[in-house]
Design a protein around this motif. Structure first.
Motif, PDB file in Angstrom:
ATOM      1  N   ARG A   1      73.544  61.853  28.102  1.00 21.75           N
ATOM      2  CA  ARG A   1      74.286  61.712  26.900  1.00 21.75           C
ATOM      3  C   ARG A   1      75.454  62.789  27.186  1.00 21.75           C
ATOM      4  O   ARG A   1      75.389  63.588  28.159  1.00 21.75           O
ATOM      5  CB  ARG A   1      73.451  62.142  25.762  1.00 21.75           C
ATOM      6  N   VAL A   2      76.610  62.543  26.322  1.00 21.83           N
ATOM      7  CA  VAL A   2      77.596  63.248  26.229  1.00 21.83           C
ATOM      8  C   VAL A   2      78.056  63.978  24.748  1.00 21.83           C
ATOM      9  O   VAL A   2      77.834  63.091  23.680  1.00 21.83           O
ATOM     10  CB  VAL A   2      78.945  62.355  26.546  1.00 21.83           C
ATOM     11  N   THR A   3      78.185  65.032  24.773  1.00 23.24           N
ATOM     12  CA  THR A   3      78.613  65.795  23.474  1.00 23.24           C
ATOM     13  C   THR A   3      79.962  66.139  23.691  1.00 23.24           C
ATOM     14  O   THR A   3      80.622  66.792  24.717  1.00 23.24           O
ATOM     15  CB  THR A   3      77.729  67.092  23.214  1.00 23.24           C
ATOM     16  N   VAL A   4      80.818  66.295  22.526  1.00 27.54           N
ATOM     17  CA  VAL A   4      82.180  66.685  22.597  1.00 27.54           C
ATOM     18  C   VAL A   4      82.257  67.797  21.379  1.00 27.54           C
ATOM     19  O   VAL A   4      81.968  67.552  20.164  1.00 27.54           O
ATOM     20  CB  VAL A   4      82.933  65.615  22.017  1.00 27.54           C
ATOM     21  N   ARG A   5      82.933  69.091  21.977  1.00 33.36           N
ATOM     22  CA  ARG A   5      83.046  70.072  20.605  1.00 33.36           C
ATOM     23  C   ARG A   5      84.469  70.615  21.027  1.00 33.36           C
ATOM     24  O   ARG A   5      85.176  69.979  21.830  1.00 33.36           O
ATOM     25  CB  ARG A   5      81.898  71.260  21.201  1.00 33.36           C
ATOM     26  N   THR A   6      84.761  71.752  20.339  1.00 32.14           N
ATOM     27  CA  THR A   6      86.021  72.675  20.737  1.00 32.14           C
ATOM     28  C   THR A   6      85.610  73.687  21.090  1.00 32.14           C
ATOM     29  O   THR A   6      85.646  74.839  20.492  1.00 32.14           O
ATOM     30  CB  THR A   6      87.021  72.644  19.458  1.00 32.14           C
ATOM     31  N   GLN A   7      85.011  73.892  22.388  1.00 28.84           N
ATOM     32  CA  GLN A   7      84.577  75.159  23.080  1.00 28.84           C
ATOM     33  C   GLN A   7      85.655  76.266  23.204  1.00 28.84           C
ATOM     34  O   GLN A   7      86.916  75.595  23.515  1.00 28.84           O
ATOM     35  CB  GLN A   7      83.982  74.948  24.308  1.00 28.84           C
ATOM     36  N   LYS A   8      85.446  77.382  23.131  1.00 29.84           N
ATOM     37  CA  LYS A   8      86.676  78.403  23.295  1.00 29.84           C
ATOM     38  C   LYS A   8      86.837  78.704  24.688  1.00 29.84           C
ATOM     39  O   LYS A   8      87.953  79.111  25.375  1.00 29.84           O
ATOM     40  CB  LYS A   8      86.391  79.531  22.312  1.00 29.84           C
ATOM     41  N   THR A   9      85.657  78.659  25.463  1.00 31.53           N
ATOM     42  CA  THR A   9      85.823  79.096  27.024  1.00 31.53           C
ATOM     43  C   THR A   9      85.578  78.384  28.081  1.00 31.53           C
ATOM     44  O   THR A   9      85.839  78.369  29.115  1.00 31.53           O
ATOM     45  CB  THR A   9      84.754  80.255  27.393  1.00 31.53           C
ATOM     46  N   LYS A  10      85.114  76.925  27.820  1.00 30.04           N
ATOM     47  CA  LYS A  10      84.894  75.691  28.747  1.00 30.04           C
ATOM     48  C   LYS A  10      85.361  74.431  28.597  1.00 30.04           C
ATOM     49  O   LYS A  10      85.371  74.276  27.285  1.00 30.04           O
ATOM     50  CB  LYS A  10      83.375  75.781  28.749  1.00 30.04           C
ATOM     51  N   TRP A  11      85.953  73.992  29.455  1.00 32.65           N
ATOM     52  CA  TRP A  11      86.463  72.653  29.341  1.00 32.65           C
ATOM     53  C   TRP A  11      85.341  71.453  29.371  1.00 32.65           C
ATOM     54  O   TRP A  11      85.505  70.210  28.923  1.00 32.65           O
ATOM     55  CB  TRP A  11      87.543  72.268  30.508  1.00 32.65           C
ATOM     56  N   GLY A  12      84.434  71.908  30.231  1.00 34.03           N
ATOM     57  CA  GLY A  12      83.277  71.024  30.334  1.00 34.03           C
ATOM     58  C   GLY A  12      82.046  71.505  30.869  1.00 34.03           C
ATOM     59  O   GLY A  12      82.028  72.886  31.472  1.00 34.03           O
ATOM     60  N   SER A  13      80.823  71.192  30.924  1.00 40.62           N
ATOM     61  CA  SER A  13      79.597  71.733  31.417  1.00 40.62           C
ATOM     62  C   SER A  13      78.551  70.666  31.570  1.00 40.62           C
ATOM     63  O   SER A  13      78.587  69.454  30.890  1.00 40.62           O
ATOM     64  CB  SER A  13      79.096  72.791  30.559  1.00 40.62           C
ATOM     65  N   PHE A  14      77.703  70.732  32.393  1.00 44.70           N
ATOM     66  CA  PHE A  14      76.560  69.690  32.730  1.00 44.70           C
ATOM     67  C   PHE A  14      75.362  70.911  32.576  1.00 44.70           C
ATOM     68  O   PHE A  14      75.103  71.626  33.169  1.00 44.70           O
ATOM     69  CB  PHE A  14      76.736  69.059  34.149  1.00 44.70           C
TER      70      PHE A  14
END
Length: 229
Positions: free
Chosen positions: A140-153
């Protein structure tokens, strides 16, 4: 033992359980120069922030990754209690009470997160198919507005993406999405991982260097004080 200067200038000393507390005073004395320097630095930063001019909120939001441009209109109304946003025909109409600039910014970011949830999973799926990743390489894919990461797995098979990616150039976004897809094959940053990334993205290392938040994002996104344009 460790020392920490709090926002109000107070000193916090952390010691292990069972530590001989009679040694704390000596430890603080040994680090007195660092304590003084840090307090002065924090005071300078606080004064700089207090005297800094606010950054203007945008009169348009450009989703560089997709080529969309949304004009933003602001309306302050007497007696209004909440901020609202209506998105129609490429225009974001925002209404709210006086002195609600910081809330306008938060609502804009919430809209951007919603737009990211609409667009980024589809972009990820298209790139996965283009690069030959298995359709079940992630769950699955989640979308947020993280402060420190552009993406993660994650080990559970979830790819998390930052909605702020929509504000970046398409080639940079593609690099981030490929990076996370490659994590599904090599969940590390080994030499083999980077070989796969570079096989799918030309100039991957140069694109990686562009991802310094303060250089690639509009000021209004991360400024601590904002004002209407």
């Amino acid at each position: 033992m460790s020392l920490k200067i709090l926002c109000d200038g107070k000193l916090e000393v952390v010691v292990p359980r069972g530590f001989d507390r009679s040694k704390i005073a000596g430890f603080v004395a040994e680090n007195s120069e660092w304590i003084i320097r840090t307090r002065h630095r924090m005071r300078r930063q606080r004064l700089a922030h207090e005297n800094a001019a606010p950054v203007s909120l945008p009169d348009s939001v450009q989703l560089v990754a997709t080529g969309e441009i949304w004009k933003v209109r602001y309306r302050l109304e007497e007696g209004r209690e909440k901020v609202s946003l209506e998105a129609t025909d490429g225009i974001l109409m925002m209404q709210g009470p006086k002195d609600s600039e910081s809330i306008f910014r938060e609502v804009l970011l919430m809209w951007l997160k919603d737009r990211g949830r609409q667009l980024l999973p589809r972009m990820l799926a298209e790139i996965a198919a283009e690069c030959g990743f298995r359709h079940d390489s992630y769950k699955r894919v989640t979308v947020r507005t993280q402060k420190t990461k552009w993406g993660s797995f994650s080990s559970s098979g979830t790819i998390s993406l930052n909605a702020l990616l929509l504000l970046l150039p398409n080639d940079v976004v593609r690099y981030v999405l490929v990076h996370e897809l490659c994590q599904t094959v090599h969940p590390n940053h080994s030499g083999e991982f980077w070989k796969v990334v570079q096989r799918h993205v030309a100039g991957a290392m140069e694109l990686r260097s562009k991802l310094r938040r303060s250089e690639v994002l509009p000021e209004w996104v991360y400024a601590e004080k904002v004002a209407l344009p």
